[in-house]
Design a protein around this motif. Structure first.
Motif, PDB file in Angstrom:
ATOM      1  N   LYS A  88       0.886  -1.151   0.024  1.00 15.29           N
ATOM      2  CA  LYS A  88       0.021   0.285  -0.053  1.00 15.29           C
ATOM      3  C   LYS A  88       1.027   1.362  -0.041  1.00 15.29           C
ATOM      4  O   LYS A  88       1.696   1.230   0.759  1.00 15.29           O
ATOM      5  N   GLU A  89       0.599   2.376  -0.869  1.00 15.72           N
ATOM      6  CA  GLU A  89       1.220   3.366  -1.093  1.00 15.72           C
ATOM      7  C   GLU A  89       0.948   4.465   0.345  1.00 15.72           C
ATOM      8  O   GLU A  89      -0.126   4.528   0.417  1.00 15.72           O
ATOM      9  N   GLN A  90       1.770   4.747   0.828  1.00 16.23           N
ATOM     10  CA  GLN A  90       1.650   5.755   1.903  1.00 16.23           C
ATOM     11  C   GLN A  90       1.178   7.148   1.200  1.00 16.23           C
ATOM     12  O   GLN A  90       1.906   7.773   0.396  1.00 16.23           O
ATOM     13  N   SER A  91       0.287   7.694   2.048  1.00 20.64           N
ATOM     14  CA  SER A  91      -0.157   9.004   1.585  1.00 20.64           C
ATOM     15  C   SER A  91       0.758  10.026   2.260  1.00 20.64           C
ATOM     16  O   SER A  91       1.347   9.812   3.317  1.00 20.64           O
ATOM     17  N   PRO A  92       1.245  11.001   1.441  1.00 17.58           N
ATOM     18  CA  PRO A  92       2.097  12.143   2.091  1.00 17.58           C
ATOM     19  C   PRO A  92       1.612  12.569   3.490  1.00 17.58           C
ATOM     20  O   PRO A  92       0.498  13.038   3.324  1.00 17.58           O
ATOM     21  N   PRO A  93       2.571  13.114   4.148  1.00 16.06           N
ATOM     22  CA  PRO A  93       1.967  14.003   5.526  1.00 16.06           C
ATOM     23  C   PRO A  93       1.383  15.220   5.240  1.00 16.06           C
ATOM     24  O   PRO A  93       2.013  15.799   4.122  1.00 16.06           O
ATOM     25  N   LYS A  94       0.451  15.642   5.877  1.00 13.89           N
ATOM     26  CA  LYS A  94       0.228  16.679   5.801  1.00 13.89           C
ATOM     27  C   LYS A  94       0.343  17.941   6.655  1.00 13.89           C
ATOM     28  O   LYS A  94       0.662  17.618   7.934  1.00 13.89           O
ATOM     29  N   VAL A  95      -0.095  19.081   6.466  1.00 19.54           N
ATOM     30  CA  VAL A  95       0.296  20.295   7.498  1.00 19.54           C
ATOM     31  C   VAL A  95      -1.121  19.996   8.709  1.00 19.54           C
ATOM     32  O   VAL A  95      -2.153  19.615   8.324  1.00 19.54           O
ATOM     33  N   ARG A  96      -0.541  20.033   9.950  1.00 16.04           N
ATOM     34  CA  ARG A  96      -1.504  20.048  10.894  1.00 16.04           C
ATOM     35  C   ARG A  96      -1.829  21.239  11.596  1.00 16.04           C
ATOM     36  O   ARG A  96      -0.724  21.902  11.859  1.00 16.04           O
ATOM     37  N   PHE A  97      -2.847  21.692  12.186  1.00 13.93           N
ATOM     38  CA  PHE A  97      -2.976  22.674  13.294  1.00 13.93           C
ATOM     39  C   PHE A  97      -3.391  22.137  14.522  1.00 13.93           C
ATOM     40  O   PHE A  97      -4.562  21.646  14.713  1.00 13.93           O
ATOM     41  N   VAL A  98      -2.531  22.557  15.648  1.00 15.67           N
ATOM     42  CA  VAL A  98      -2.946  21.899  16.719  1.00 15.67           C
ATOM     43  C   VAL A  98      -3.339  22.865  17.775  1.00 15.67           C
ATOM     44  O   VAL A  98      -2.488  24.042  17.885  1.00 15.67           O
ATOM     45  N   THR A  99      -4.220  22.832  18.439  1.00 17.02           N
ATOM     46  CA  THR A  99      -4.566  23.854  19.300  1.00 17.02           C
ATOM     47  C   THR A  99      -4.228  23.442  20.799  1.00 17.02           C
ATOM     48  O   THR A  99      -4.277  22.377  21.310  1.00 17.02           O
ATOM     49  N   VAL A 100      -3.476  24.390  21.415  1.00 17.03           N
ATOM     50  CA  VAL A 100      -2.775  24.031  22.710  1.00 17.03           C
ATOM     51  C   VAL A 100      -3.833  23.797  23.938  1.00 17.03           C
ATOM     52  O   VAL A 100      -4.358  24.922  24.295  1.00 17.03           O
ATOM     53  N   ASP A 101      -3.737  22.729  24.610  1.00 15.99           N
ATOM     54  CA  ASP A 101      -4.473  22.471  25.772  1.00 15.99           C
ATOM     55  C   ASP A 101      -3.803  23.516  26.935  1.00 15.99           C
ATOM     56  O   ASP A 101      -2.879  23.468  27.089  1.00 15.99           O
ATOM     57  N   ALA A 102      -4.835  23.933  27.909  1.00 14.77           N
ATOM     58  CA  ALA A 102      -4.451  24.754  28.943  1.00 14.77           C
ATOM     59  C   ALA A 102      -3.515  24.058  29.796  1.00 14.77           C
ATOM     60  O   ALA A 102      -2.708  24.688  30.473  1.00 14.77           O
ATOM     61  N   ASP A 103      -3.499  22.949  29.854  1.00 16.97           N
ATOM     62  CA  ASP A 103      -2.399  22.200  30.855  1.00 16.97           C
ATOM     63  C   ASP A 103      -0.984  22.184  30.152  1.00 16.97           C
ATOM     64  O   ASP A 103      -0.134  21.937  30.891  1.00 16.97           O
ATOM     65  N   LEU A 104      -0.991  22.365  29.021  1.00 13.85           N
ATOM     66  CA  LEU A 104       0.420  22.369  28.212  1.00 13.85           C
ATOM     67  C   LEU A 104       0.811  23.918  28.102  1.00 13.85           C
ATOM     68  O   LEU A 104       1.896  23.861  27.697  1.00 13.85           O
ATOM     69  N   ALA A 105       0.165  24.777  28.756  1.00 13.25           N
ATOM     70  CA  ALA A 105       0.643  26.242  28.775  1.00 13.25           C
ATOM     71  C   ALA A 105       2.064  26.267  29.540  1.00 13.25           C
ATOM     72  O   ALA A 105       2.078  25.573  30.704  1.00 13.25           O
ATOM     73  N   GLY A 106       2.932  26.901  29.087  1.00 16.15           N
ATOM     74  CA  GLY A 106       4.435  27.203  29.828  1.00 16.15           C
ATOM     75  C   GLY A 106       5.274  26.012  29.126  1.00 16.15           C
ATOM     76  O   GLY A 106       6.528  26.337  29.249  1.00 16.15           O
ATOM     77  N   GLN A 107       4.944  25.039  28.357  1.00 13.29           N
ATOM     78  CA  GLN A 107       5.815  24.184  27.652  1.00 13.29           C
ATOM     79  C   GLN A 107       6.711  24.801  26.480  1.00 13.29           C
ATOM     80  O   GLN A 107       5.839  25.611  25.751  1.00 13.29           O
ATOM     81  N   ARG A 108       8.031  24.607  26.212  1.00 12.99           N
ATOM     82  CA  ARG A 108       8.591  24.977  25.193  1.00 12.99           C
ATOM     83  C   ARG A 108       8.184  24.516  23.766  1.00 12.99           C
ATOM     84  O   ARG A 108       7.740  23.286  23.961  1.00 12.99           O
ATOM     85  N   ILE A 109       8.127  25.512  23.167  1.00 15.47           N
ATOM     86  CA  ILE A 109       7.672  24.743  21.729  1.00 15.47           C
ATOM     87  C   ILE A 109       8.605  23.774  20.907  1.00 15.47           C
ATOM     88  O   ILE A 109       8.062  22.746  20.481  1.00 15.47           O
ATOM     89  N   ASP A 110       9.645  23.596  21.577  1.00 16.26           N
ATOM     90  CA  ASP A 110      10.695  22.431  20.820  1.00 16.26           C
ATOM     91  C   ASP A 110      10.427  21.212  21.374  1.00 16.26           C
ATOM     92  O   ASP A 110      10.108  20.287  20.922  1.00 16.26           O
ATOM     93  N   ASN A 111       9.934  21.296  22.908  1.00 16.17           N
ATOM     94  CA  ASN A 111       9.519  20.021  23.691  1.00 16.17           C
ATOM     95  C   ASN A 111       8.196  19.672  23.070  1.00 16.17           C
ATOM     96  O   ASN A 111       7.977  18.319  22.999  1.00 16.17           O
ATOM     97  N   PHE A 112       7.216  20.707  22.832  1.00 19.97           N
ATOM     98  CA  PHE A 112       6.011  20.120  22.365  1.00 19.97           C
ATOM     99  C   PHE A 112       5.986  19.419  21.055  1.00 19.97           C
ATOM    100  O   PHE A 112       5.502  18.471  20.818  1.00 19.97           O
ATOM    101  N   LEU A 113       7.195  20.034  20.197  1.00 18.25           N
ATOM    102  CA  LEU A 113       7.433  19.475  18.883  1.00 18.25           C
ATOM    103  C   LEU A 113       7.759  18.164  18.865  1.00 18.25           C
ATOM    104  O   LEU A 113       7.420  17.126  18.085  1.00 18.25           O
ATOM    105  N   ARG A 114       8.566  17.675  19.776  1.00 25.16           N
ATOM    106  CA  ARG A 114       9.037  16.456  20.192  1.00 25.16           C
ATOM    107  C   ARG A 114       7.993  15.343  20.260  1.00 25.16           C
ATOM    108  O   ARG A 114       8.148  14.210  19.812  1.00 25.16           O
ATOM    109  N   THR A 115       7.002  15.736  21.010  1.00 22.19           N
ATOM    110  CA  THR A 115       5.885  14.824  21.250  1.00 22.19           C
ATOM    111  C   THR A 115       4.802  14.743  20.011  1.00 22.19           C
ATOM    112  O   THR A 115       4.262  13.850  19.909  1.00 22.19           O
TER     113      THR A 115
END
Length: 313
Positions: free
Chosen positions: A2-29
């Motif tokens: 099966k051919e994999q579909s190419p990845p797409k841009v995602r828009f993620v809304t930050v949950d209140a509990d993640l406020a204060g987390q650095r963007i680089d650490n957020f991206l790692r998850t």
């Protein structure tokens, strides 16, 4: 195939509990398996946006931020059995307590708290693999790789902040058991000696007592006396790197089988009795639970090897 579909841009809304987390650490998850170097590259190139604007790697997220996560290709993982799976499974047996805010685990000796310095697998990576559904999982504090015992993990950012405040305010009580060389004096209840950390070219950390170092204090009490050795309880008042190990050495009583700060003759004697790991164990931790506001205490039993050496002595 099966051919994999190419990845797409995602828009993620930050949950209140993640406020204060650095963007680089957020991206790692968000971009699991993507190397750190690639994460910093897409940040520098402006491919990651927050609320449609460019940000720096140290940017701290706010509740309801909208993060543009770009498509990133990673080489597909092969389907060979992962040798780390056994390690991950064995960690489940060491969990002392878990709820929606915290996890307390009896860390085995020989496992680093996180990957790095040539190690791809650490305790926190193992726990994330064990709990893939957990949105957030971070170390509250650390233990040396060869030290076993109680370590605390936050499962919500609010819990992490709450417990870091306790650490800063001296409200968290941590107790360790250490087998040290010789007869610890009955009237020696504390060691106060400034500690300076040195990082060698290899990346190895070595700590020594130095007037130019940071103020450090450890409280001690005797638990058991043996011929040529003493089992002590150590309570660090400050939280410096290798503090208990260096303070024991400074007091003239190095910890058994400490490859950095130990005594070769004493270690050889202990090895002949069956000890082949550092005898330092985080036996208990006491703090205010971030949800209930009540004080809680957790204790971690000594492993079989440490119990055997005490029986032998």
């Amino acid at each position: 195939m099966k051919e994999q579909s190419p990845p797409k841009v995602r828009f993620v809304t930050v949950d209140a509990d993640l406020a204060g987390q650095r963007i680089d650490n957020f991206l790692r998850t968000q971009l699991k398996g993507v190397p750190k170097s690639m994460i910093y590259r897409i940040l520098r190139k402006g491919e990651v946006r927050v609320n449609k604007g460019r940000i720096k790697p140290e940017y701290k997220l706010q509740a309801d931020d909208i993060v543009r996560v770009p498509p990133v290709r990673v080489s597909p993982a092969d389907d060979k059995p992962n040798p780390k799976l056994d390690k991950v499974a064995s960690l489940a047996e060491q969990i002392l307590f878990e709820d929606d805010r915290i996890l307390v685990i009896n860390k085995p000796s020989g496992i680093a708290v996180h990957g790095g310095s040539g190690l791809s697998f650490g305790l926190i990576e193992g726990l994330r693999a064990l709990r893939p559904e957990a949105k957030f999982m971070e170390l509250v504090h650390r233990l040396d790789r060869d030290t076993s015992g109680c370590i605390l993990i936050a499962k919500k950012r609010s819990a992490l902040r709450h417990m870091h405040e306790q650490l800063r305010d001296g409200q968290m009580d941590k107790r360790y058991q250490a087998l040290v060389q010789g007869e610890w004096p009955e009237n020696r209840f504390k060691v106060k000696a400034p500690l300076q950390k040195n990082v060698l070219q290899s990346g190895e950390r070595l700590v020594n007592v130095n007037e130019a170092g940071k103020p450090s204090e450890t409280r001690y009490r005797i638990l058991s006396q043996f011929a040529g050795a003493t089992l002590v309880e150590a309570s660090p008042i400050t939280g410096r790197t290798h503090q208990i190990r260096v303070h024991c050495l400074h007091a003239g009583h190095p910890i058994a089988c400490d490859t950095k700060y130990g005594d070769a003759q004493f270690d050889e004697k202990m090895r002949k009795l069956g000890l082949n790991r550092l005898f330092l164990h985080a036996s208990s931790i006491r703090f205010i639970h971030p949800k209930s506001g009540e004080p809680v205490t957790f204790t971690a039993p000594l492993d079989n090897q440490l119990c055997r050496i005490l029986d032998t002595l």
